[in-house]
Scaffold this active site. Structure first.
Site, short mmCIF file in Angstrom:
data_model
loop_
_atom_site.label_atom_id
_atom_site.label_comp_id
_atom_site.label_asym_id
_atom_site.label_seq_id
_atom_site.Cartn_x
_atom_site.Cartn_y
_atom_site.Cartn_z
CG ASP A 1 -1.83 -7.50 -4.29
OD1 ASP A 1 -0.82 -6.82 -4.57
OD2 ASP A 1 -1.77 -8.71 -3.98
NE ARG B 1 1.12 -8.65 -1.88
CZ ARG B 1 2.25 -7.99 -1.64
NH1 ARG B 1 3.06 -8.38 -0.66
NH2 ARG B 1 2.59 -6.95 -2.38
CB CYS C 1 12.01 -3.79 -4.63
SG CYS C 1 10.97 -5.17 -4.14
N GLY D 1 0.75 -1.24 0.00
CA GLY D 1 0.00 0.00 0.00
C GLY D 1 0.78 1.30 0.00
N GLY D 2 2.12 1.25 0.07
CA GLY D 2 2.90 2.49 0.11
C GLY D 2 2.73 3.32 -1.14
CG ASP E 1 5.67 -2.12 -7.14
OD1 ASP E 1 6.83 -2.04 -7.57
OD2 ASP E 1 5.39 -2.34 -5.93
#
Length: 402
Positions: free
Chosen positions: A201, A206, A328, A182-183, A273
């Site tokens: 999602d 999550r 990431c 959620g960021g 993402d």
């Protein structure tokens, strides 16, 4: 629609020497009961040493020690709180708003070749405070503010770059295809540009974490109105659900109801993402570590999943719309190769042209805060560095042309 994508991905993997082993040559390894059991984090480090030492060469020892060291965080100011008061408190800690500072410097450099009157194509209204290079100070935990929401959100400051790169404008309708935990979803809302935001999602666990973040940081009237919708759907099928018309339709998937909304002035913006090897997490946490032996096949299939998700995001975008792909991970197999493979796949299967947007100005814009890898084929990559221990964070912006 998913079947042609799957076939196309398989063809790409064949060309990349990922062809499946013939059945007659397969065998099941017999594990001795006394064989030593290595923790998943150690297996991750062994994997990274083998692959990243080749990919990054002389840079790998520095990246390696940074990944194994304590991570730096940024404090994303919550614009739904008393943001001016919060900013003043963070400034008292000797932290600085790296976004505001970077854009101010951009405007004050006429010799750089850009117009001093124009800001770079960044999403607006984002305030994120970090400590200076080499300063390993930590922010105190966020507290509940006077307006009933948390003051700021602690996150890897590099995670804000994909949201900045999306270049949102007021009235945009936005899809966050893999939204949890959620960021980045919270950052999208902080821009004040989202007329409608779909945060999706696949994992219900999550999405529960996502809901908790929104409950802590976003006022009730925004959470419960039509402005934000949290769904749990297979993102690979989103192109089938809303393909090519997402800027005119929004779908409440939990209730299976399609609601008509009027076309906005701007094309759809999509953030993809994707799930990845989460390199830093894999070196520090055993729980939910993708390098567990039981998840080996899942890890090997990540590039295929990532291509499918990026393709779905591009298919859900109207011509003229933008998609930002991010991970990431340091792996070029999950970064540049996925972007290039997906563009080739859509061109061959759907005659859809996608153009990679140049983000090289981000390197100069944020060079005082982050350390960028200088040799990405497409997109930009923040690499961990002991003086600026953020990332890794890869992001690439694409524009759908047809």
């Amino acid at each position: 629609m998913a079947a042609p994508i799957l076939r196309g991905v398989r063809e790409l993997l064949k060309h990349a020497n990922f062809a499946p082993v013939p059945r007659r040559l397969r065998h099941k390894k017999k594990w001795a009961a006394t064989e030593p059991k290595f923790p998943a984090s150690q297996l991750a480090l062994q994997n990274f040493d083998m692959t990243y030492s080749v990919q990054f060469g002389d840079l790998w020892p520095s990246i390696r020690v940074s990944l194994l060291s304590e991570q730096k965080y940024g404090a994303l100011v919550n614009n739904f709180a008393a943001w001016d008061h919060v900013s003043a408190k963070l400034e008292q800690l000797s932290a600085r708003d790296f976004v505001s500072d970077a854009i101010s410097c951009w405007k004050l450099e006429p010799e750089s070749g850009h117009s001093a009157t124009l800001s770079p194509d960044c999403s607006p209204n984002l305030r994120c405070f970090t400590f200076a290079r080499g300063d390993v100070s930590c922010f105190p935990s966020a507290r509940l503010g006077s307006l009933g929401v948390m003051d700021y959100y602690l996150m890897d400051a590099a995670s804000l770059l994909p949201v900045l790169a999306l270049g949102l404008q007021p009235g945009d309708i936005v899809l966050d295809l893999c939204a949890a935990p959620g960021g980045k979803t919270l950052a999208l809302l902080q821009t004040g540009c989202c007329r409608n935001l779909a945060a999706n999602d696949l994992s219900t666990a999550r999405t529960s974490r996502l809901q908790k973040v929104l409950h802590s940081y976003v006022p009730q009237d925004i959470r419960e109105g039509n402005r934000v919708r949290v769904t749990s759907w297979d993102g690979r099928k989103w192109g089938e659900l809303e393909g090519d018309t997402y800027d005119r339709w929004t779908q409440h998937l939990c209730l299976y109801v399609i609601l008509r909304i009027e076309p906005g002035p701007h094309a759809c913006q999509v953030l993809v993402d994707v799930p990845c090897t989460t390199d830093r997490h894999s070196l520090h946490e055993e729980e939910n570590n993708i390098f567990q032996r039981s998840r080996k096949k899942e890890r090997q299939m990540l590039p295929m999943l990532q291509v499918q998700l990026l393709a779905a995001g591009l298919l859900a975008t109207k011509p003229g719309g933008h998609v930002v792909y991010s991970t990431c991970s340091l792996s070029h197999l999950q970064n540049e190769y996925v972007v290039q493979g997906t563009i080739e796949l859509l061109a061959n299967q759907y005659s859809i042209k996608v153009q990679v947007e140049d983000l090289s100005h981000f390197r100069k814009l944020f060079m005082d805060t982050f350390c960028f890898f200088p040799s990405c084929q497409v997109g930009e990559l923040v690499i961990p560095n002991l003086m600026a221990n953020f990332g890794p964070m890869y992001f690439c912006k694409m524009r759908r042309l047809t």
